[in-house]
Scaffold this motif. Structure first.
Motif, PDB file in Angstrom:
ATOM      1  N   LYS A  93       0.834  -1.206   0.000  1.00  0.00           N
ATOM      2  CA  LYS A  93       0.000   0.000   0.000  1.00  0.00           C
ATOM      3  C   LYS A  93       0.865   1.251   0.000  1.00  0.00           C
ATOM      4  O   LYS A  93       0.581   2.222  -0.700  1.00  0.00           O
ATOM      5  CB  LYS A  93      -0.936   0.007   1.200  1.00  0.00           C
ATOM      6  N   PHE A  94       1.938   1.222   0.785  1.00  0.00           N
ATOM      7  CA  PHE A  94       2.809   2.395   0.821  1.00  0.00           C
ATOM      8  C   PHE A  94       3.461   2.643  -0.541  1.00  0.00           C
ATOM      9  O   PHE A  94       3.605   3.788  -0.974  1.00  0.00           O
ATOM     10  CB  PHE A  94       3.883   2.228   1.894  1.00  0.00           C
ATOM     11  N   LEU A  95       3.835   1.573  -1.227  1.00  0.00           N
ATOM     12  CA  LEU A  95       4.418   1.718  -2.561  1.00  0.00           C
ATOM     13  C   LEU A  95       3.416   2.319  -3.542  1.00  0.00           C
ATOM     14  O   LEU A  95       3.792   3.005  -4.489  1.00  0.00           O
ATOM     15  CB  LEU A  95       4.898   0.360  -3.069  1.00  0.00           C
ATOM     16  N   GLU A  96       2.131   2.081  -3.293  1.00  0.00           N
ATOM     17  CA  GLU A  96       1.085   2.598  -4.177  1.00  0.00           C
ATOM     18  C   GLU A  96       0.749   4.066  -3.903  1.00  0.00           C
ATOM     19  O   GLU A  96       0.554   4.846  -4.839  1.00  0.00           O
ATOM     20  CB  GLU A  96      -0.186   1.760  -4.025  1.00  0.00           C
ATOM     21  N   ASP A  97       0.694   4.447  -2.627  1.00  0.00           N
ATOM     22  CA  ASP A  97       0.183   5.795  -2.317  1.00  0.00           C
ATOM     23  C   ASP A  97       1.169   6.714  -1.597  1.00  0.00           C
ATOM     24  O   ASP A  97       0.909   7.905  -1.441  1.00  0.00           O
ATOM     25  CB  ASP A  97      -1.114   5.707  -1.510  1.00  0.00           C
ATOM     26  N   ASN A  98       2.271   6.148  -1.108  1.00  0.00           N
ATOM     27  CA  ASN A  98       3.292   6.947  -0.414  1.00  0.00           C
ATOM     28  C   ASN A  98       2.718   7.705   0.791  1.00  0.00           C
ATOM     29  O   ASN A  98       3.218   8.771   1.162  1.00  0.00           O
ATOM     30  CB  ASN A  98       3.968   7.927  -1.380  1.00  0.00           C
ATOM     31  N   ASP A  99       1.693   7.152   1.390  1.00  0.00           N
ATOM     32  CA  ASP A  99       1.046   7.769   2.551  1.00  0.00           C
ATOM     33  C   ASP A  99       1.751   7.277   3.816  1.00  0.00           C
ATOM     34  O   ASP A  99       1.374   6.258   4.396  1.00  0.00           O
ATOM     35  CB  ASP A  99      -0.439   7.396   2.566  1.00  0.00           C
ATOM     36  N   GLN A 100       2.757   8.012   4.249  1.00  0.00           N
ATOM     37  CA  GLN A 100       3.533   7.571   5.411  1.00  0.00           C
ATOM     38  C   GLN A 100       2.730   7.545   6.702  1.00  0.00           C
ATOM     39  O   GLN A 100       2.823   6.573   7.457  1.00  0.00           O
ATOM     40  CB  GLN A 100       4.780   8.445   5.576  1.00  0.00           C
ATOM     41  N   PRO A 101       1.935   8.567   7.028  1.00  0.00           N
ATOM     42  CA  PRO A 101       1.130   8.476   8.248  1.00  0.00           C
ATOM     43  C   PRO A 101       0.207   7.259   8.260  1.00  0.00           C
ATOM     44  O   PRO A 101       0.046   6.611   9.293  1.00  0.00           O
ATOM     45  CB  PRO A 101       0.339   9.789   8.252  1.00  0.00           C
TER      46      PRO A 101
END
Length: 315
Positions: A93-101
């Motif tokens: 998911k992080f690789l898809e959206d880069n949403d760190q929080p």
């Protein structure tokens, strides 16, 4: 049961390496995993360390610590199944959206005490023997919300002493209301309790600071040198944590036979597979908006003003 916060217990977490630099490290970890996974577990350590060393400078021990402490145990970025290492759903998911929080919300939401990221035969076993049964981030967010409704600003020392280092709270036996009642009673008496750091500050307080730092990465709280409070622009995510507080721990570690052959490997694999998963609800609720990232001190200042006004009125 009567709450006695003076019964203290040092409930550690994985230390993690350079949490303050996660903005830099997390994308590197994720991309490194994406390059090599899936990969046979026998080849993973060497391949990961070699690839990571292209981006992070350090000796072999430093690179290894990034892999073992951060990527694996603290952040749950991969898991093993049938001898193959795969990227976890959280990492995908992080690789898809880069949403760190959102990534760190998932980490904190899945975390529990005891857990499978620490030494099984010593640390985890000791926590089981002490009947630890706790979701630290869920409890803390619920505590901060209730405190806010009562116009109370909690200090980090209070949260440390009355929650994160208090044995009865860690055993799941004490309610939010009981904790706040104890804090308020001691404030009236002028008592300022602190976690004992006389042996060594890092030994006595590091595990608490790390939990504050990790929760701050979720964007759900704000903190300064003294106090800790909610980011009220993240209400939906905060409420999800609070609703989940009453549910049993996802993994009951007391069910394991610690004398069983290869039990450490079994527990590690089961924990990895659980810890890195993301539910549909998490995926939907942990989205981080631009509005949520804007964090003036207004929430704290409003509380300070109201608390001051209430005190003047009572006098």
């Amino acid at each position: 049961m009567s709450f006695n916060p003076d019964i203290q217990y040092r409930c550690t977490i994985i230390r993690g390496k350079s949490i303050s630099r996660m903005d830099d490290y997390l994308p590197v970890y994720a991309e490194t995993l994406n390059e090599i996974c899936p990969i046979p577990s026998k080849d993973f350590d060497k391949t990961f360390d070699k690839n990571l060393s292209r981006f992070i400078k350090g000796d072999g021990k430093t690179i290894k610590n990034h892999r073992t402490e951060n990527v694996d145990k603290l952040l749950g970025m991969y898991f093993e199944k049938d001898g193959i290492i795969y990227i976890s759903e959280r990492t995908k998911k992080f690789l898809e959206d880069n949403d760190q929080p959102a990534f760190f919300k998932s980490v904190c939401f899945k975390f529990q005490q005891p857990n499978g990221s620490q030494k099984i035969q010593t640390t985890t076993r000791e926590k089981i023997e002490n009947r630890i049964n706790f979701k630290p981030y869920h409890f803390l967010l619920s505590l901060l919300k209730t405190a806010a409704t009562r116009k109370i600003i909690l200090t980090k020392n209070e949260v440390a002493y009355y929650v994160l280092n208090a044995l009865q709270v860690l055993q799941g036996k004490i309610s939010i209301d009981e904790v706040l009642t104890a804090i308020e009673a001691d404030r009236v008496k002028g008592i300022e309790n602190k976690v004992d750091t006389s042996r060594n500050y890092a030994w006595g307080y590091q595990h608490i600071n790390k939990q504050f730092d990790l929760l701050e990465l979720t964007n759900l709280i704000r903190k300064d040198g003294k106090s800790i409070w909610l980011n009220l622009r993240e209400t939906s995510s905060i409420e999800l944590f609070i609703r989940d507080l009453s549910r049993p721990l996802a993994i009951d570690f007391s069910k394991y036979d610690f004398d069983e052959k290869f039990i450490e490997k079994k527990i590690k694999v089961e924990w990895q597979q659980y810890f890195g998963r993301k539910s549909k609800l998490e995926h939907e609720m942990f989205f981080t908006s631009v509005h949520g990232l804007h964090f003036p001190l207004i929430n704290k200042l409003e509380l300070e003003y109201e608390c001051s006004y209430r005190n003047r009125k009572s006098n």
